[in-house]
Design a protein around this motif. Structure first.
Motif, PDB file in Angstrom:
ATOM      1  N   ARG A 116       0.866  -1.179   0.000  1.00 32.97           N
ATOM      2  CA  ARG A 116       0.000   0.000   0.000  1.00 32.97           C
ATOM      3  C   ARG A 116       0.898   1.222   0.000  1.00 32.97           C
ATOM      4  N   ASP A 145       1.036   5.519  -0.310  1.00 28.71           N
ATOM      5  CA  ASP A 145       0.318   6.792  -0.268  1.00 28.71           C
ATOM      6  C   ASP A 145       0.866   7.712  -1.348  1.00 28.71           C
ATOM      7  N   HIS A 146       0.140   7.792  -2.458  1.00 25.64           N
ATOM      8  CA  HIS A 146       0.523   8.721  -3.525  1.00 25.64           C
ATOM      9  C   HIS A 146      -0.215  10.053  -3.384  1.00 25.64           C
ATOM     10  N   SER A 147      -1.175  10.119  -2.454  1.00 21.46           N
ATOM     11  CA  SER A 147      -1.978  11.334  -2.300  1.00 21.46           C
ATOM     12  C   SER A 147      -1.215  12.436  -1.572  1.00 21.46           C
ATOM     13  N   ASN A 148      -0.277  12.040  -0.743  1.00 22.32           N
ATOM     14  CA  ASN A 148       0.500  12.971   0.075  1.00 22.32           C
ATOM     15  C   ASN A 148      -0.358  13.800   1.021  1.00 22.32           C
ATOM     16  N   SER A 149      -1.563  13.332   1.310  1.00 24.10           N
ATOM     17  CA  SER A 149      -2.419  14.058   2.242  1.00 24.10           C
ATOM     18  C   SER A 149      -2.527  13.341   3.578  1.00 24.10           C
ATOM     19  N   VAL A 206      -2.492   9.120   5.292  1.00 21.47           N
ATOM     20  CA  VAL A 206      -3.330   7.924   5.185  1.00 21.47           C
ATOM     21  C   VAL A 206      -3.265   7.127   6.482  1.00 21.47           C
ATOM     22  N   TYR A 225      -3.128   3.081   7.118  1.00 20.83           N
ATOM     23  CA  TYR A 225      -3.043   1.748   6.524  1.00 20.83           C
ATOM     24  C   TYR A 225      -2.833   0.735   7.636  1.00 20.83           C
ATOM     25  N   GLY A 250       3.385   8.734   2.606  1.00 23.45           N
ATOM     26  CA  GLY A 250       3.870   9.788   1.730  1.00 23.45           C
ATOM     27  C   GLY A 250       4.187  11.047   2.515  1.00 23.45           C
ATOM     28  N   GLY A 295       2.269  13.385   3.617  1.00 17.59           N
ATOM     29  CA  GLY A 295       1.309  13.782   4.645  1.00 17.59           C
ATOM     30  C   GLY A 295       1.559  13.050   5.945  1.00 17.59           C
ATOM     31  N   ASP A 327       0.867  10.247   8.399  1.00 20.90           N
ATOM     32  CA  ASP A 327       0.345   8.890   8.181  1.00 20.90           C
ATOM     33  C   ASP A 327       0.277   8.089   9.468  1.00 20.90           C
TER      34      ASP A 327
END
Length: 163
Positions: free
Chosen positions: A38, A40-44, A46, A48, A61, A63, A65
Motif C-alpha cells: 500500500r 500513499d501517492h496522495s500525500n495528504s 493515510v 493503513y 507519503g 502527509g 500517516d
C-alpha cells in the motif's frame, strides 16, 4: 589542450542534472507481493493497516500517516519519497507481532515496536520510540539520538546498515 578538454567534459558531466537516488538495504525484509503493498501517492496522509496473514509493505507519503503492521512481519515507511519530506508531517508507525522493519519520516514520529525482533531506522526526524520487545534494535545516528526519546529500548546501534 587535453587537460582543458578533460576538465570541460568533467564539468558537463557534473552539471548534467542527473541525480543519484539513495536506496536502503532490503536485507532481511520479508517477501511482499504486490497485493499487500500500500503506497500513499496522495500525500495528504493515510491510515493503513496490514493484512493479518500476509507480509505487508506500508509506505506513507508526504502527509501525516498512521501505519500499523500485520501479524507476521512487515515493512513500514513514514515517508517513502527519496526527497522533499516535510518536517511538519507527523507519522505514527506501529509494529505488529512479527519481525518488522520500520523507517521514520523526516518530521515528528511516534513509533511503537511490536512483539517481534523489529528493526527501527530513525536516522531522520524526531519524536519517541517505544519498544514493546526489548530485543528490538533501534538504528540511530549520533545526531538523531538527541532528537528521540526512547522507552524500553536497550538495543541501540549507530551503524547505518544501508541507510
Amino acid at each position: 589542450m587535453r587537460r582543458v578538454a578533460v576538465m570541460i567534459v568533467g564539468a558537463v558531466a557534473l552539471g548534467s542534472g542527473t541525480t543519484a537516488t539513495a536506496k536502503t538495504s532490503h536485507a532481511g525484509w520479508p517477501v511482499v507481493d504486490r497485493h499487500h503493498t500500500r503506497i500513499d501517492h496522495s500525500n495528504s496522509g493515510v491510515t493503513y493497516k496490514g493484512a493479518r496473514r500476509a507480509h505487508n509493505k506500508l509506505l506513507g507519503g508526504h502527509g501525516s500517516d498512521r501505519l500499523k503492521a500485520g501479524a507476521i512481519g512487515d515493512v513500514l515507511w513514514g515517508d517513502f519519497h527519496p526527497s522533499g519530506q516535510s518536517v511538519t508531517q507527523s507519522d505514527r508507525l506501529m509494529g505488529g507481532a512479527g519481525k518488522d522493519f520500520i523507517y521514520a519520516g523526516h518530521g515528528r514520529n511516534v513509533i511503537t515496536t511490536g512483539g517481534g525482533l523489529d528493526a527501527v531506522h530513525a536516522h531522520y526526524g524526531f519524536g519517541s520510540i517505544t519498544c514493546a520487545n526489548p530485543k528490538a534494535t533501534i538504528f540511530l545516528s549520533h545526531r538523531s539520538r538527541k532528537r528521540y526519546t526512547l522507552h524500553g529500548c536497550p538495543r541501540i546501534s549507530y551503524k547505518t546498515v544501508g541507510h
